[in-house]
Motif scaffolding. Structure first.
Motif, PDB file in Angstrom:
ATOM      1  N   LEU A 188       6.246   0.174  10.164  1.00  0.00           N
ATOM      2  CA  LEU A 188       5.103   0.697   9.416  1.00  0.00           C
ATOM      3  C   LEU A 188       5.404   0.800   7.932  1.00  0.00           C
ATOM      4  CD1 LEU A 188       4.079   3.401  12.003  1.00  0.00           C
ATOM      5  CD2 LEU A 188       2.691   1.428  11.341  1.00  0.00           C
ATOM      6  N   GLN A 189       6.629   1.182   7.584  1.00  0.00           N
ATOM      7  CA  GLN A 189       6.996   1.243   6.168  1.00  0.00           C
ATOM      8  C   GLN A 189       6.845  -0.127   5.522  1.00  0.00           C
ATOM      9  OE1 GLN A 189       7.763   3.778   4.235  1.00  0.00           O
ATOM     10  NE2 GLN A 189       8.681   5.404   5.445  1.00  0.00           N
ATOM     11  N   GLU A 190       7.233  -1.155   6.261  1.00  0.00           N
ATOM     12  CA  GLU A 190       7.159  -2.520   5.727  1.00  0.00           C
ATOM     13  C   GLU A 190       5.717  -2.993   5.596  1.00  0.00           C
ATOM     14  OE1 GLU A 190       8.374  -7.103   6.975  1.00  0.00           O
ATOM     15  OE2 GLU A 190       9.140  -5.413   8.160  1.00  0.00           O
ATOM     16  N   ILE A 191       4.911  -2.824   6.646  1.00  0.00           N
ATOM     17  CA  ILE A 191       3.592  -3.452   6.626  1.00  0.00           C
ATOM     18  C   ILE A 191       2.545  -2.603   5.909  1.00  0.00           C
ATOM     19  CG2 ILE A 191       4.107  -4.795   8.678  1.00  0.00           C
ATOM     20  CD1 ILE A 191       2.381  -2.931  10.324  1.00  0.00           C
ATOM     21  N   ARG A 192       2.651  -1.271   5.964  1.00  0.00           N
ATOM     22  CA  ARG A 192       1.650  -0.443   5.297  1.00  0.00           C
ATOM     23  C   ARG A 192       1.784  -0.506   3.777  1.00  0.00           C
ATOM     24  NH1 ARG A 192       0.798   5.532   7.688  1.00  0.00           N
ATOM     25  NH2 ARG A 192       0.053   5.721   5.530  1.00  0.00           N
ATOM     26  N   GLY A 193       2.963  -0.839   3.281  1.00  0.00           N
ATOM     27  CA  GLY A 193       3.167  -0.865   1.835  1.00  0.00           C
ATOM     28  C   GLY A 193       2.394  -1.967   1.135  1.00  0.00           C
ATOM     29  N   THR A 194       2.135  -3.070   1.817  1.00  0.00           N
ATOM     30  CA  THR A 194       1.391  -4.190   1.240  1.00  0.00           C
ATOM     31  C   THR A 194      -0.033  -4.157   1.772  1.00  0.00           C
ATOM     32  OG1 THR A 194       3.407  -5.514   1.094  1.00  0.00           O
ATOM     33  CG2 THR A 194       1.307  -6.684   0.939  1.00  0.00           C
ATOM     34  N   LYS A 195      -0.997  -4.042   0.875  1.00  0.00           N
ATOM     35  CA  LYS A 195      -2.380  -3.822   1.284  1.00  0.00           C
ATOM     36  C   LYS A 195      -3.120  -5.131   1.538  1.00  0.00           C
ATOM     37  CE  LYS A 195      -1.656   0.542   0.592  1.00  0.00           C
ATOM     38  NZ  LYS A 195      -0.288   1.057   0.710  1.00  0.00           N
ATOM     39  N   GLU A 196      -4.013  -5.074   2.514  1.00  0.00           N
ATOM     40  CA  GLU A 196      -4.942  -6.170   2.780  1.00  0.00           C
ATOM     41  C   GLU A 196      -6.128  -6.073   1.813  1.00  0.00           C
ATOM     42  OE1 GLU A 196      -4.673  -8.668   4.823  1.00  0.00           O
ATOM     43  OE2 GLU A 196      -2.814  -8.040   5.836  1.00  0.00           O
ATOM     44  N   PRO A 197      -6.863  -7.178   1.606  1.00  0.00           N
ATOM     45  CA  PRO A 197      -8.017  -7.136   0.693  1.00  0.00           C
ATOM     46  C   PRO A 197      -9.029  -6.048   1.062  1.00  0.00           C
ATOM     47  CG  PRO A 197      -7.486  -9.411   1.219  1.00  0.00           C
ATOM     48  CD  PRO A 197      -6.606  -8.552   2.083  1.00  0.00           C
ATOM     49  N   GLU A 198      -9.256  -5.826   2.361  1.00  0.00           N
ATOM     50  CA  GLU A 198     -10.204  -4.784   2.760  1.00  0.00           C
ATOM     51  C   GLU A 198      -9.725  -3.400   2.310  1.00  0.00           C
ATOM     52  OE1 GLU A 198     -10.169  -7.700   6.376  1.00  0.00           O
ATOM     53  OE2 GLU A 198      -8.817  -7.081   4.755  1.00  0.00           O
ATOM     54  N   GLU A 199      -8.417  -3.183   2.378  1.00  0.00           N
ATOM     55  CA  GLU A 199      -7.870  -1.893   1.948  1.00  0.00           C
ATOM     56  C   GLU A 199      -8.038  -1.701   0.439  1.00  0.00           C
ATOM     57  OE1 GLU A 199      -4.173  -0.543   4.439  1.00  0.00           O
ATOM     58  OE2 GLU A 199      -3.959  -2.679   4.039  1.00  0.00           O
ATOM     59  N   LEU A 200      -7.822  -2.765  -0.306  1.00  0.00           N
ATOM     60  CA  LEU A 200      -7.979  -2.669  -1.755  1.00  0.00           C
ATOM     61  C   LEU A 200      -9.422  -2.358  -2.125  1.00  0.00           C
ATOM     62  CD1 LEU A 200      -5.697  -5.635  -2.911  1.00  0.00           C
ATOM     63  CD2 LEU A 200      -5.155  -3.190  -2.877  1.00  0.00           C
ATOM     64  N   GLU A 201     -10.359  -2.908  -1.365  1.00  0.00           N
ATOM     65  CA  GLU A 201     -11.769  -2.603  -1.627  1.00  0.00           C
ATOM     66  C   GLU A 201     -12.072  -1.133  -1.359  1.00  0.00           C
ATOM     67  OE1 GLU A 201     -14.312  -5.209   0.555  1.00  0.00           O
ATOM     68  OE2 GLU A 201     -13.430  -7.040  -0.287  1.00  0.00           O
ATOM     69  N   ILE A 202     -11.514  -0.597  -0.287  1.00  0.00           N
ATOM     70  CA  ILE A 202     -11.730   0.818   0.026  1.00  0.00           C
ATOM     71  C   ILE A 202     -11.093   1.697  -1.041  1.00  0.00           C
ATOM     72  CG2 ILE A 202     -11.266   2.654   1.695  1.00  0.00           C
ATOM     73  CD1 ILE A 202     -11.198   0.409   3.852  1.00  0.00           C
ATOM     74  N   MET A 203      -9.889   1.349  -1.472  1.00  0.00           N
ATOM     75  CA  MET A 203      -9.215   2.134  -2.501  1.00  0.00           C
ATOM     76  C   MET A 203      -9.963   2.068  -3.828  1.00  0.00           C
ATOM     77  SD  MET A 203      -5.191   1.451  -1.630  1.00  0.00           S
ATOM     78  CE  MET A 203      -4.646   2.712  -2.786  1.00  0.00           C
ATOM     79  N   GLN A 204     -10.553   0.915  -4.121  1.00  0.00           N
ATOM     80  CA  GLN A 204     -11.378   0.823  -5.327  1.00  0.00           C
ATOM     81  C   GLN A 204     -12.565   1.763  -5.232  1.00  0.00           C
ATOM     82  OE1 GLN A 204     -11.058  -1.445  -8.455  1.00  0.00           O
ATOM     83  NE2 GLN A 204     -12.058   0.543  -8.704  1.00  0.00           N
ATOM     84  N   GLN A 205     -13.156   1.863  -4.038  1.00  0.00           N
ATOM     85  CA  GLN A 205     -14.273   2.784  -3.850  1.00  0.00           C
ATOM     86  C   GLN A 205     -13.828   4.228  -4.084  1.00  0.00           C
ATOM     87  OE1 GLN A 205     -17.319   2.243  -3.643  1.00  0.00           O
ATOM     88  NE2 GLN A 205     -18.297   4.026  -2.718  1.00  0.00           N
ATOM     89  N   ALA A 206     -12.664   4.593  -3.576  1.00  0.00           N
ATOM     90  CA  ALA A 206     -12.146   5.944  -3.806  1.00  0.00           C
ATOM     91  C   ALA A 206     -11.954   6.206  -5.298  1.00  0.00           C
ATOM     92  CB  ALA A 206     -10.831   6.139  -3.057  1.00  0.00           C
ATOM     93  N   CYS A 207     -11.445   5.207  -6.008  1.00  0.00           N
ATOM     94  CA  CYS A 207     -11.244   5.357  -7.462  1.00  0.00           C
ATOM     95  C   CYS A 207     -12.579   5.426  -8.201  1.00  0.00           C
ATOM     96  CB  CYS A 207     -10.393   4.203  -7.985  1.00  0.00           C
ATOM     97  SG  CYS A 207      -8.671   4.247  -7.422  1.00  0.00           S
ATOM     98  N   ASN A 208     -13.570   4.680  -7.729  1.00  0.00           N
ATOM     99  CA  ASN A 208     -14.895   4.729  -8.364  1.00  0.00           C
ATOM    100  C   ASN A 208     -15.522   6.109  -8.214  1.00  0.00           C
ATOM    101  OD1 ASN A 208     -14.571   2.019  -8.946  1.00  0.00           O
ATOM    102  ND2 ASN A 208     -15.954   1.288  -7.365  1.00  0.00           N
ATOM    103  N   ILE A 209     -15.326   6.717  -7.058  1.00  0.00           N
ATOM    104  CA  ILE A 209     -15.844   8.073  -6.858  1.00  0.00           C
ATOM    105  C   ILE A 209     -15.114   9.046  -7.768  1.00  0.00           C
ATOM    106  CG2 ILE A 209     -16.088   9.942  -5.182  1.00  0.00           C
ATOM    107  CD1 ILE A 209     -16.323   7.754  -3.004  1.00  0.00           C
TER     108      ILE A 209
END
Length: 431
Positions: free
Chosen positions: A172-193
Motif C-alpha cells: 500500500l505504501q508503494e501503490i497509494r503514493g502514486t496517484k491515478e488520474p481519477e484521484e488527481l481530479e478528486i484532489m483538485q476538487q478538494a483544493c477548489n473547495i
C-alpha cells in the motif's frame, strides 16, 4: 454519500495493482473502521478506513474486502462483504448498500452479506497458505485504540495458527503514493473547495473578528460545496498563536496589526487538501512582516522546483534547509557564526523553521507513500516552509499541494488560491 460517485474503474485499477504484488496462494482482508463512542449513546461521525476505500470505494461501516487472486473459483477472487440492510435500518439510519449498489460502487461482482463472512473465509483459508494483515505502519502513526482490524488479526492468528502471514502495508505504501488520474481530479476538487473558503475569509477578515468565526466561515463554505468539512483539525492562529505549530483552540480575537496563519483544507470524497496561508488582519502587511513573508514565499517557490522524479525525500529536506538558512541570514535572524557553530543534527535554521517541508497527501492528509526511494511522477506532496518568530509576535507558513510531473516543475493544485502579498492586499482592500 454526499460527494459525486467515483467511477469504479479507479478501484478496479487499485485492486489490480495490489493483487499483482501478492504472493502465490495468498489472500488479503481489509476491514472498515469502527464507529467510535463518545459517551451514553453518542458516537463520532463515521469515517471509512482509507485502505478499504482505496481498494473498493465502499464508504460504509461494517464492511470487509477479501482479495484472493489464486482462488479456485473465479467468483471468489474478489469479494465484498456488506451489512445486510432491511426496512427497519432504512427508517432509522437511511439507505445502505444493496448488493447491486455495492457492485456498482466497487466493480466487484461477488457481494455477500457480512453474516456470511466466517463461513466463506474458512472455506477460502483451506485453499490459501498465507494471509496479508493490514497493519498501520505510517511513520507518524500513534494509535492507542484497538481497531476492527486489530481484533480481526488477533482472531485469525488464534483460529489459523498454521498459516503464514505477511503485511499489506509495504504494498500500500508503494501503490497509494502514486496517484491515478481519477484521484488527481478528486484532489483538485478538494483544493477548489478550499479556494472558495479562503476567498470567503479574505472578504470577512478584519480586526475584531474571532478565530472561531473564521473557522465557521470556512466550514460553511466547505459544507456548501459537498465537502464533509475539514480534512484535519483546522489551525486558525492570529498573532503569537501562529508560533504554536499545532494550535487548534481557535479561541482568540484578531487584533489590528496582527498576522493570522491558517492551516486548513477541505475534504472531498475522503481525499484531503492541505493549505497554509498567512494574512494581515487589517489588510496591510507591515514592512517587517512583508520581508519575512516574501522570504517564506521564495523558499516555497524554490523548494517546489526540487520535487522532480528521482529526488530523495531526505536529501530534498537538506536542500530546503540550505534555502531557509540563506533567507534567515538575509533577515538577520541568524548570523554566520550561528551557521558555522551549528549542531549538524539540529541545524541553526531549525530555531525558526522546526518542521519538515513536504509530506505525501491523498486519502490521508499525511498520506501513505514511499519516503526512502526516489520520487516519481504523479506523487502529490505538500510544500510548506515557515518562519516563526515569537519575539516579534508572529509566524508565517505558506503551503500548497503539488503533483510531481514526468518533466518540468510540479503542477500546483492550489495555483488559483491567492498567495502573492500584493494580490492579498488588493482583495482585502477592494471595498
Amino acid at each position: 454519500m454526499r460527494y459525486a460517485q467515483i467511477p469504479n474503474s479507479l478501484f478496479i485499477k487499485n485492486r489490480k495493482k495490489f493483487m499483482d504484488r501478492m504472493r502465490p496462494k495468498s489472500l488479503a482482508v481489509f476491514n472498515s473502521n469502527d464507529i467510535y463512542p463518545i459517551g451514553a449513546d453518542s458516537t463520532m461521525p463515521f469515517q471509512q478506513q482509507r485502505d478499504i476505500f482505496y481498494l473498493s470505494g465502499a464508504d460504509q461501516e461494517e464492511t470487509k474486502l477479501l482479495l484472493f487472486p489464486d482462488a479456485i473459483e473465479e467468483k471468489h477472487r474478489e469479494i465484498l462483504f456488506v451489512r445486510e440492510t432491511n426496512d427497519h435500518i432504512a427508517v432509522w439510519e437511511g439507505e445502505k448498500l444493496t448488493k447491486e449498489k455495492a457492485t456498482e460502487v466497487s466493480g466487484i461482482e461477488t457481494i455477500y452479506w457480512l453474516k456470511e463472512f466466517d463461513k466463506v473465509f474458512f472455506d477460502l483459508m483451506t485453499e490459501a497458505e498465507l494471509i496479508y494483515f493490514n497493519t498501520n505502519e505510517h511513520y507518524r502513526q500513534s494509535v492507542e485504540t484497538q481497531t476492527r482490524e486489530d481484533r480481526f488479526i488477533a482472531k485469525v492468528k488464534e483460529d489459523f495458527p498454521a498459516h503464514s502471514w505477511a503485511r499489506s502495508n509495504p504494498i500500500l505504501q508503494e501503490i497509494r503514493g502514486t496517484k491515478e488520474p481519477e484521484e488527481l481530479e478528486i484532489m483538485q476538487q478538494a483544493c477548489n473547495i478550499t479556494e472558495k473558503g479562503i476567498r470567503r475569509v479574505l472578504n470577512f477578515l478584519k480586526p475584531g473578528v474571532w478565530e472561531y468565526e473564521i473557522e465557521a466561515e470556512l466550514m460553511h463554505e466547505f459544507l456548501s460545496n459537498r465537502s464533509r468539512g475539514f480534512a484535519y483539525t483546522p489551525i486558525i492562529a492570529s498573532g503569537n498563536n501562529a508560533n504554536v505549530l499545532h494550535y487548534v483552540e481557535n479561541k482568540n480575537q484578531c487584533q489590528d496589526g496582527d498576522l493570522i496563519l491558517m492551516d486548513v483544507g477541505a475534504s472531498y470524497a475522503n481525499y484531503a487538501s492541505d493549505l497554509s496561508r498567512t494574512f494581515p488582519v487589517n489588510g496591510r502587511f507591515t514592512k517587517r512582516q512583508r520581508e519575512v513573508y516574501d522570504a517564506v514565499l521564495r523558499v516555497k517557490n524554490d523548494a517546489t522546483k526540487l520535487l522532480v522524479p528521482g529526488t530523495l525525500w531526505a536529501e530534498y529536506h537538506k536542500e530546503v534547509g540550505k534555502l531557509m538558512t540563506s533567507e534567515l541570514l538575509g533577515l538577520k535572524l541568524l548570523d554566520k557564526a550561528d551557521v558555522q557553530n551549528e549542531d549538524k543534527n539540529w541545524p541553526a535554521y531549525k530555531k525558526y523553521f522546526m518542521h519538515g517541508t513536504s509530506h505525501h497527501i491523498g486519502l490521508d492528509t499525511h498520506d501513505y507513500g514511499p519516503l526512502k526511494t526516489p520520487m516519481n511522477a504523479n506523487m502529490v506532496f505538500t510544500v510548506e516552509p515557515g518562519i516563526y518568530i515569537p519575539e516579534e509576535g508572529f509566524g508565517i507558513r505558506l503551503e500548497d499541494d503539488v503533483v510531481v510531473q514526468e518533466k518540468g516543475e510540479p503542477f500546483n493544485l492550489m495555483r488559483d488560491i491567492p498567495i502573492e502579498a500584493e494580490e492579498i492586499e488588493e482583495i482585502m482592500n477592494k471595498n
